[in-house]
Design a protein around this motif. Structure first.
Motif, short mmCIF file in Angstrom:
data_model
loop_
_atom_site.label_atom_id
_atom_site.label_comp_id
_atom_site.label_asym_id
_atom_site.label_seq_id
_atom_site.Cartn_x
_atom_site.Cartn_y
_atom_site.Cartn_z
N ARG A 162 47.89 12.46 9.51
CA ARG A 162 49.30 12.17 9.05
C ARG A 162 49.36 11.04 8.13
O ARG A 162 50.18 10.95 7.25
CB ARG A 162 50.27 12.27 10.15
N HIS A 163 48.54 10.06 8.91
CA HIS A 163 48.50 8.52 8.19
C HIS A 163 48.24 8.93 6.63
O HIS A 163 48.55 8.37 5.67
CB HIS A 163 47.72 7.79 8.86
N ALA A 164 47.10 9.77 6.57
CA ALA A 164 46.60 9.91 5.12
C ALA A 164 47.70 10.69 4.09
O ALA A 164 47.59 10.17 3.06
CB ALA A 164 45.35 10.78 5.20
N PRO A 213 50.49 9.28 -1.51
CA PRO A 213 52.05 8.92 -2.64
C PRO A 213 51.99 7.39 -2.74
O PRO A 213 52.06 6.95 -3.96
CB PRO A 213 52.97 9.49 -1.90
N VAL A 214 51.51 6.59 -1.70
CA VAL A 214 51.63 5.12 -1.94
C VAL A 214 50.46 4.62 -2.91
O VAL A 214 50.70 3.95 -3.76
CB VAL A 214 51.27 4.52 -0.55
N PHE A 215 49.32 5.27 -2.80
CA PHE A 215 48.24 5.10 -3.75
C PHE A 215 48.52 5.56 -5.16
O PHE A 215 47.93 5.13 -6.14
CB PHE A 215 46.89 5.23 -2.90
N GLY A 216 48.91 6.71 -5.07
CA GLY A 216 49.23 7.49 -6.23
C GLY A 216 50.34 6.46 -7.12
O GLY A 216 49.96 6.13 -8.29
N MET A 217 51.16 5.83 -6.32
CA MET A 217 52.16 4.66 -7.14
C MET A 217 50.98 3.47 -7.34
O MET A 217 51.41 2.89 -8.82
CB MET A 217 53.23 4.54 -6.12
N ALA A 218 50.29 2.97 -6.44
CA ALA A 218 49.54 2.12 -6.91
C ALA A 218 48.38 2.04 -8.03
O ALA A 218 48.41 1.36 -9.00
CB ALA A 218 48.55 1.66 -5.64
N GLY A 219 47.84 3.50 -8.08
CA GLY A 219 47.31 3.73 -9.35
C GLY A 219 48.03 3.79 -10.70
O GLY A 219 47.80 3.57 -11.84
N LEU A 257 49.06 10.83 -14.10
CA LEU A 257 48.17 11.64 -13.27
C LEU A 257 48.05 11.09 -11.89
O LEU A 257 47.89 11.90 -10.85
CB LEU A 257 46.65 12.00 -14.07
N THR A 258 48.06 9.81 -11.69
CA THR A 258 47.73 9.05 -10.23
C THR A 258 49.06 9.20 -9.50
O THR A 258 48.69 9.80 -8.23
CB THR A 258 47.51 7.87 -10.43
N THR A 259 49.98 9.34 -10.06
CA THR A 259 51.33 9.77 -9.38
C THR A 259 51.19 11.16 -8.92
O THR A 259 51.44 11.60 -7.57
CB THR A 259 52.50 9.78 -10.06
N LEU A 260 50.69 12.04 -9.76
CA LEU A 260 50.65 13.77 -9.23
C LEU A 260 49.54 13.93 -8.27
O LEU A 260 49.80 14.60 -7.55
CB LEU A 260 50.29 14.31 -10.74
N TYR A 261 48.47 12.98 -8.51
CA TYR A 261 47.18 13.04 -7.57
C TYR A 261 47.97 12.93 -6.15
O TYR A 261 47.28 13.54 -5.30
CB TYR A 261 46.05 12.31 -8.09
N GLY A 262 48.53 11.62 -5.91
CA GLY A 262 48.98 11.11 -4.75
C GLY A 262 49.94 12.44 -3.97
O GLY A 262 49.83 12.63 -2.83
N LEU A 263 50.75 13.10 -4.92
CA LEU A 263 51.76 14.00 -4.23
C LEU A 263 50.94 15.31 -4.24
O LEU A 263 51.37 15.69 -2.94
CB LEU A 263 52.93 14.32 -5.51
N LEU A 264 50.10 15.71 -4.73
CA LEU A 264 49.19 16.93 -4.45
C LEU A 264 48.17 16.67 -3.47
O LEU A 264 48.22 17.43 -2.45
CB LEU A 264 48.26 17.18 -5.67
N LEU A 265 47.73 15.38 -3.04
CA LEU A 265 46.94 15.15 -2.13
C LEU A 265 47.67 15.25 -0.73
O LEU A 265 47.06 15.77 0.24
CB LEU A 265 46.21 13.71 -1.95
N ALA A 266 48.83 14.71 -0.71
CA ALA A 266 49.71 14.52 0.44
C ALA A 266 50.32 15.92 0.87
O ALA A 266 50.07 16.43 2.04
CB ALA A 266 50.91 13.56 0.26
N VAL A 303 47.16 18.93 0.56
CA VAL A 303 45.98 18.85 1.31
C VAL A 303 46.25 18.34 2.98
O VAL A 303 45.84 18.90 3.77
CB VAL A 303 44.91 17.91 0.59
N PHE A 304 46.58 16.98 2.92
CA PHE A 304 46.55 16.54 4.17
C PHE A 304 47.91 17.09 5.01
O PHE A 304 47.72 17.32 6.44
CB PHE A 304 46.84 14.92 4.05
N ASN A 305 49.13 17.22 4.63
CA ASN A 305 50.23 17.88 5.26
C ASN A 305 49.73 19.03 5.97
O ASN A 305 50.16 19.40 6.88
CB ASN A 305 51.47 17.74 4.53
N PRO A 306 49.39 20.09 5.00
CA PRO A 306 48.96 21.42 5.37
C PRO A 306 47.91 21.29 6.18
O PRO A 306 47.72 22.12 7.46
CB PRO A 306 48.71 22.15 4.10
#
Length: 217
Positions: free
Chosen positions: A120-122, A127-133, A160-169, A172-175
């Protein structure tokens, strides 16, 4: 559609690497071990109510007819069920069966929370690190005619980094957290069903407790 346009190694490294690093730093060793262990168990069969009930049915039937005083350890591949029935046989008490089960249940609840916390922390950090990117890529922009290509590359990486953060959250991690939680809760429900069945089957086979004898007297 050219999917290669959606890949940026630098952006992916920032988002994924940052998310994993933040998760490891924020989680304790016990939580990380529990999370990795739960993920590793996804490929294994979870607790099977019907199979376990079939395994112990013969021994339970003997105890029903001969009484728990002459009971023996049930034959089952599930060590927890063997231990809780041992408690029942040792103390000749349904209360001991339930108490032992509740002890294992509390342990599983703690393990479940420990396993889900890093995932859940991940999901929160991605998205935070998507914004950081995105901020990092924007900081690399250089204005001017000679820097047009670099400008476009920076904008592409920022998107793309914003997109990666959203997709990863959210893919991947929420599901993954929801899948693990459903699996754990389903096992908990099946274990409780089996304990309830055992209690019903063996209630009359246990000798009365001192409290019950006093009430009867």
């Amino acid at each position: 559609m050219d999917f290669s346009q959606f890949w940026d190694a630098g952006g992916a490294a920032i988002v994924l690497g940052g998310t994993l690093l933040a998760t490891v730093l924020a989680s304790g060793r016990r939580e990380m071990v529990a999370a990795l262990g739960s993920i590793g168990q996804l490929g294994q069969k979870r607790f099977d109510y019907e199979k376990t009930r079939a395994e112990i049915a013969y021994d339970v039937e003997i105890m029903r007819h001969d009484g728990v005083l002459r009971g023996r350890t049930v034959h089952t591949s599930d060590s927890e069920i063997a231990l809780v029935t041992d408690a029942l046989i040792h103390d000749r008490s349904i209360r001991s069966l339930i108490t032992a089960h509740e002890g294992f249940q509390q342990r599983r609840v703690r393990s479940r929370e420990a396993a889900l916390t890093p995932i859940r922390h991940a999901a929160e950090m991605a998205p935070v690190f998507g914004m950081a990117g995105t901020l990092f890529s924007l900081s690399q922009m250089r204005l001017g005619e000679a820097a047009d290509m670099q400008l476009l590359a920076s904008i592409a990486m920022a998107i793309l980094t914003t997109l990666y953060g959203l997709l990863l959250a959210h893919l991947v991690f929420n599901p993954l957290a929801q899948l693990l939680e459903r699996r754990m809760l389903a096992e908990e429900s099946d274990r409780q069903r089996l304990i309830n069945w055992l209690a019903i089957q063996l209630r009359e086979s246990c000798p009365p407790s001192p409290v019950q004898m006093e009430k009867a007297g």
